[in-house]
Design a protein around this motif. Structure first.
Motif, PDB file in Angstrom:
ATOM      1  N   SER A  50      48.457  44.819  33.752  1.00 49.05           N
ATOM      2  CA  SER A  50      49.351  43.671  33.864  1.00 49.05           C
ATOM      3  C   SER A  50      49.441  43.202  35.318  1.00 49.05           C
ATOM      4  N   LEU A  87      53.762  34.514  31.794  1.00 48.52           N
ATOM      5  CA  LEU A  87      53.033  35.114  32.919  1.00 48.52           C
ATOM      6  C   LEU A  87      52.884  36.625  32.717  1.00 48.52           C
ATOM      7  N   LYS A  89      52.089  38.097  30.211  1.00 50.42           N
ATOM      8  CA  LYS A  89      50.937  38.420  29.346  1.00 50.42           C
ATOM      9  C   LYS A  89      49.646  38.584  30.143  1.00 50.42           C
ATOM     10  N   THR A  90      49.673  38.130  31.401  1.00 53.01           N
ATOM     11  CA  THR A  90      48.425  38.115  32.182  1.00 53.01           C
ATOM     12  C   THR A  90      47.960  39.521  32.520  1.00 53.01           C
ATOM     13  N   ARG A  91      46.740  39.807  32.145  1.00 50.58           N
ATOM     14  CA  ARG A  91      46.124  41.088  32.493  1.00 50.58           C
ATOM     15  C   ARG A  91      44.847  40.802  33.267  1.00 50.58           C
ATOM     16  N   LEU A  92      44.641  41.513  34.327  1.00 52.52           N
ATOM     17  CA  LEU A  92      43.436  41.315  35.144  1.00 52.52           C
ATOM     18  C   LEU A  92      42.736  42.653  35.335  1.00 52.52           C
ATOM     19  N   PHE A 118      49.035  29.972  40.550  1.00 61.22           N
ATOM     20  CA  PHE A 118      49.049  30.642  39.246  1.00 61.22           C
ATOM     21  C   PHE A 118      50.284  30.205  38.442  1.00 61.22           C
ATOM     22  N   THR A 122      49.999  27.387  35.388  1.00 59.69           N
ATOM     23  CA  THR A 122      50.318  27.872  34.036  1.00 59.69           C
ATOM     24  C   THR A 122      51.339  26.952  33.378  1.00 59.69           C
ATOM     25  N   MET A 136      46.247  31.758  26.682  1.00 60.46           N
ATOM     26  CA  MET A 136      46.555  32.277  28.020  1.00 60.46           C
ATOM     27  C   MET A 136      45.793  33.550  28.381  1.00 60.46           C
ATOM     28  N   SER A 137      45.765  34.513  27.449  1.00 66.18           N
ATOM     29  CA  SER A 137      45.148  35.790  27.822  1.00 66.18           C
ATOM     30  C   SER A 137      43.657  35.616  28.107  1.00 66.18           C
ATOM     31  N   VAL A 140      43.458  32.536  31.549  1.00 67.57           N
ATOM     32  CA  VAL A 140      44.102  32.602  32.858  1.00 67.57           C
ATOM     33  C   VAL A 140      43.050  32.830  33.947  1.00 67.57           C
ATOM     34  N   SER A 193      37.286  32.552  34.470  1.00 66.19           N
ATOM     35  CA  SER A 193      37.811  32.746  35.844  1.00 66.19           C
ATOM     36  C   SER A 193      36.738  32.407  36.864  1.00 66.19           C
TER      37      SER A 193
END
Ligand code: FE2
Ligand code: FE2
Length: 309
Positions: A50, A87, A89-92, A118, A122, A136-137, A140, A193
């Motif tokens: 996350s 926001l 939910k964003t995983r990188l 960011f 969003t 989103m997932s 992003v 991305s």
């Protein structure tokens, strides 16, 4: 959207988050080179985590949006709480998170700018793109749009006087470097991305860089507009003072009228800056220019140019 890379000769090395030279200066980047670069990482899957729970991101992001004009823009009541949930939910993947950590210690401006773009992009995307909350997932891309700046020497990022041609070339490689790094980390040349990192300085009418393509991708176009807006209203080394908010919005409006950037994204920013937060579709953008841009702006001015020498 265009995938892959047109030919581009690197001005400076592309270096990974763990300090490996991925591609040296002078390399001619083509689709074939890119495929070779990502080949070792094709079957490697980095762990994702996350973004908002990583290190001090949540606190840093709140700091970024607590100053004018962002405190007005994000005065959204329940809608702001919804945005924060989104926001969350964003995983990188790990190398991208580690690059953000590096960016924080290397160039705090770019780090804070990244978190601001960011958050803002969003929000704008939820207005402009149907089902963005569901996308989103996958979609992003803004937190990593400037990660290529990690390879730009600090004396260039912080230079107050006009850059030399060579310095500007090194700075303007950052979209390509970011794209190559993200392709490599994700092991995939079609990663959204990476495409947004590559295209976030391109324009709809082809007047941007590094490739001068005609940008036609709704997600990238929103990042472009939020990116320019934040750069205009922030303190930057190349001009003594930022644009005031009104002049920045007028500048964006003029760019939209010149068909450089997405008109609806500009309307959304104008609507967010109004107290009553109208629907962006009801916002009329006037051509009136009453603001005064800052003097002595050295943005993209090259030493020695226009001297008649
Ligand atoms: Fe950039
Ligand atoms: Fe940026």
């Amino acid at each position: 959207m265009r995938r892959g890379m047109d030919t581009y000769r690197l001005k400076t090395d592309i270096i990974t988050h763990d300090k490996q030279i991925l591609l040296p200066a002078g390399t001619e980047i083509t689709d074939a080179v890119l495929r070779d670069v990502i080949a070792p990482n094709k079957n490697r899957h980095y762990k994702s985590s996350s973004l908002m729970h990583h290190e001090s991101i949540r606190t840093d992001l709140s700091y970024c949006v607590s100053h004018p004009p962002y405190q007005w823009i994000f005065s959204l009541g329940d809608e702001y709480r919804d945005l924060m949930k989104l926001l969350e939910k964003t995983r990188l993947i790990q190398p991208v998170l580690e690059t953000l950590d590096l960016l924080k210690s290397y160039d705090i401006y770019t780090y804070r700018h990244t978190l601001t773009v960011f958050t803002l992009s969003t929000l704008v995307a939820t207005y402009l793109i149907d089902n963005y909350r569901d996308l989103m997932s996958e979609a992003v891309s803004s937190p990593s749009h400037d990660i290529g700046k990690i390879g730009v020497p600090l004396e260039i990022l912080r230079k107050a006087t006009p850059l030399t041609r060579n310095e500007l070339d090194m700075l303007e490689q950052h979209p390509v470097s970011g794209c190559v790094l993200l392709n490599y980390y994700y092991g995939d040349t079609g990663n959204i991305s990476a495409l947004v990192a590559r295209d976030h300085h391109e324009k709809k009418n082809g007047s941007g860089y590094p490739y001068g393509i005609h940008l036609d991708n709704p997600i990238a176009e929103i990042v472009v507009v939020c990116d320019i807006y934040d750069a205009l209203i922030s303190h930057r080394p190349y001009r003594p003072v930022p644009y005031d908010n009104r002049t920045a919005l007028e500048e964006l409006t003029a760019m939209a009228h010149r068909k450089e950037i997405n008109m609806d994204a500009v309307k959304a920013l104008v609507a967010l800056n109004r107290k009553d937060k109208p629907d962006y579709r009801d916002c009329k953008l006037s051509d009136d220019k009453r603001g005064i841009p800052p003097k002595m702006n050295n943005y993209r001015i090259i030493v020695g140019e226009d001297t008649g020498d």
